[in-house]
Design a protein around this motif. Structure first.
Motif: not given
Length: 101
Positions: A80-90, A92-96
């Motif tokens: 979707f054109g976002g920053t991939p690392v931030l997508g992975g970080a978000v 990770a936070v959601v499933v923490y």
């Protein structure tokens, strides 16, 4: 002729399915590999062969499946054109599984 066919196939439903496929299809080989390793590990455990290896072999599929949300978040942000690392970080936070008060 190809441009006309592409325009005809560019319906909203097909475009949505293509986006979803672009998120999950890159993960299929890793999922297959995890299944093969988990099956091999189960076979080794049931036959009581190589008991020193089964613990280490169980870690690989378990680690991937525990992080699959991060990989999906990475691919989703990339699609979707976002920053991939931030997508992975978000993701990770959601499933923490940290403490919930």
């Amino acid at each position: 002729m190809k441009a006309e066919q592409r325009a005809r196939n560019a319906t909203p439903g097909k475009l949505l399915l293509r986006r979803i496929a672009n998120i999950f299809v890159p993960l299929i080989p890793a999922l297959i590999g995890c299944g093969v390793l988990a099956g091999l590990n189960g076979l080794l455990i049931n036959l009581r062969w190589l008991p020193g290896v089964t613990g280490a072999l169980a870690v690989i599929p378990s680690a991937f499946l525990s992080l699959i949300a991060v990989f999906v978040g990475y691919n989703t942000a990339k699609e979707f054109g976002g920053t991939p690392v931030l997508g992975g970080a978000v993701a990770a936070v959601v499933v923490y599984p940290g403490s919930r008060r």
